[in-house]
Design an enzyme around this catalytic site. Structure first.
Site, PDB file in Angstrom:
ATOM      1  CE  LYS A 116     -31.475 -39.356  25.173  1.00 44.35           C
ATOM      2  NZ  LYS A 116     -30.613 -40.502  25.715  1.00 44.35           N
ATOM      3  CG  HIS A 168     -33.646 -36.876  33.498  1.00 44.33           C
ATOM      4  ND1 HIS A 168     -32.823 -35.863  33.122  1.00 44.33           N
ATOM      5  CD2 HIS A 168     -33.992 -38.115  33.454  1.00 44.33           C
ATOM      6  CE1 HIS A 168     -31.502 -37.091  32.379  1.00 44.33           C
ATOM      7  NE2 HIS A 168     -32.064 -38.120  32.687  1.00 44.33           N
ATOM      8  CB  SER A 205     -32.212 -36.785  21.433  1.00 44.98           C
ATOM      9  OG  SER A 205     -31.269 -36.731  22.035  1.00 44.98           O
TER      10      SER A 205
END
Ligand SMILES: Nc1ncnc2c1ncn2[C@@H]1O[C@H](COP(=O)(O)OS(=O)(=O)O)[C@@H](OP(=O)(O)O)[C@H]1O
Length: 296
Positions: free
Chosen positions: A49, A109, A139
């Site tokens: 995010k 990530h 988010s």
């Protein structure tokens, strides 16, 4: 009976070296860990995010010299293999990357301590985008509400605690950001901030152009700025995830391209929650020189 229960249930996260990750990623860890990086790979690295999709579109627009049609060749999630992706019988992210011609653009990530060793050894380029912790929490909260493959976040006040304790997918925001910040001068890393991209997209995109060793002329640069704006990407089915089945991303709960702003945390945090967040933030970020802005 059992089937009905299975369908409605969100799968819990698994864990690897203390970092919560989707169970399928952990099950596929042998393949991920043994990934063979190449010196001309470009790896987009982010905490979830933080602007992954945005920087992916920017990179692709630069690579295609601003040709919008070429960027429409596939959805954004299919253009750049996601290293942790594992959903058998579909090809895993590692398998997709192996099939891809060089020079490859990959995305992950993963925090530094879990990144496959070959990436460090080949000394390829990394593009890291960081986003301030408060907006990231907000988010991620809305994303977990709509993403049926991640645990249900529960009410906001509960999620805030989960986030602060690092019990979310890909682990602690604090450790992630600090980890990548600390190695930024040891490898070829362009470290960008979501907030800078919002404030001055043209300047930040120019940094990416330079980092990639490309040249784009003025009108092309202007087109890239325009086409990668939140409004354009929200309306673009190749970037807005609208082609992902509702059983995975239920955008009637919250859109993937939700607000795309800096400071939405102010609409979620109470005064008390903000004070507690700041206190924990100070403790966890003590000793690091990284600085975020939380409003523009
Ligand atoms: N072009 C552009 N401009 C500004 N903001 C943008 C843009 N594209 C995506 N976004 C916002 O980024 C958030 C999603 O982050 P990621 O793409 O990293 O999500 S993911 O981890 O890949 O699921 C999510 O943030 P929130 O709106 O705050 O939820 C997206 O709206």
């Amino acid at each position: 009976m059992a089937l009905t229960t299975e369908v409605g249930r969100r799968p819990p996260l698994s864990e690897l070296e203390g970092v919560p990750l989707p169970a399928a990623t952990v099950d596929n860890w042998g393949q991920i860990q043994g990934f063979e990086a190449k010196p001309d790979d470009l790896v987009i690295c982010t905490y979830p995010k933080s602007g992954t999709t945005w920087i992916q579109e920017i990179v692709d627009m630069i690579e295609q010299n601003g040709d919008v049609e070429k960027c429409q060749r596939a959805t954004i999630q299919h253009r750049h293999p996601f290293l942790e992706w594992a959903r058998p019988p579909q090809p895993s992210g590692v398998e997709q990357a192996r099939e891809m011609p060089s020079p490859r653009v990959l995305r992950t990530h993963l925090p530094t301590q879990l990144l496959p060793r070959s990436f460090w050894e080949t000394r390829c380029k990394f593009l890291y985008v960081a986003r301030n912790a408060k907006d990231c929490t907000v988010s991620y909260y809305h994303f977990q509400r709509m993403n049926q493959t991640l645990p249900d976040p529960g009410p906001w006040e509960e999620y805030l605690e989960t986030f602060l304790s690092g019990k979310v997918g890909w682990g602690s925001w604090f450790e992630h950001v600090k980890g990548w910040w600390e190695v930024r001068h040891r490898y070829q890393i362009l470290f960008l901030f979501y907030e800078d991209l919002k404030r001055d997209p043209k300047r930040e995109i120019q940094k990416v152009v330079q980092f990639l060793g490309k040249r784009v002329d003025g009108p092309v640069l202007d087109r890239i700025v325009q086409e990668t704006s939140f409004e354009k990407m929200k309306a673009n089915p190749m970037t807005n995830r609208s082609l992902v089945p509702k059983s995975i991303l239920d955008q009637s709960i919250s859109p993937f391209m939700r607000k795309g702003t800096v400071g939405d945390w102010k609409n979620h945090f109470t005064v008390a929650q903000n004070e507690r967040f700041e206190e924990i933030y100070r403790r966890k970020m003590e000793g690091t020189s990284i600085c975020f802005c939380t409003e523009l």
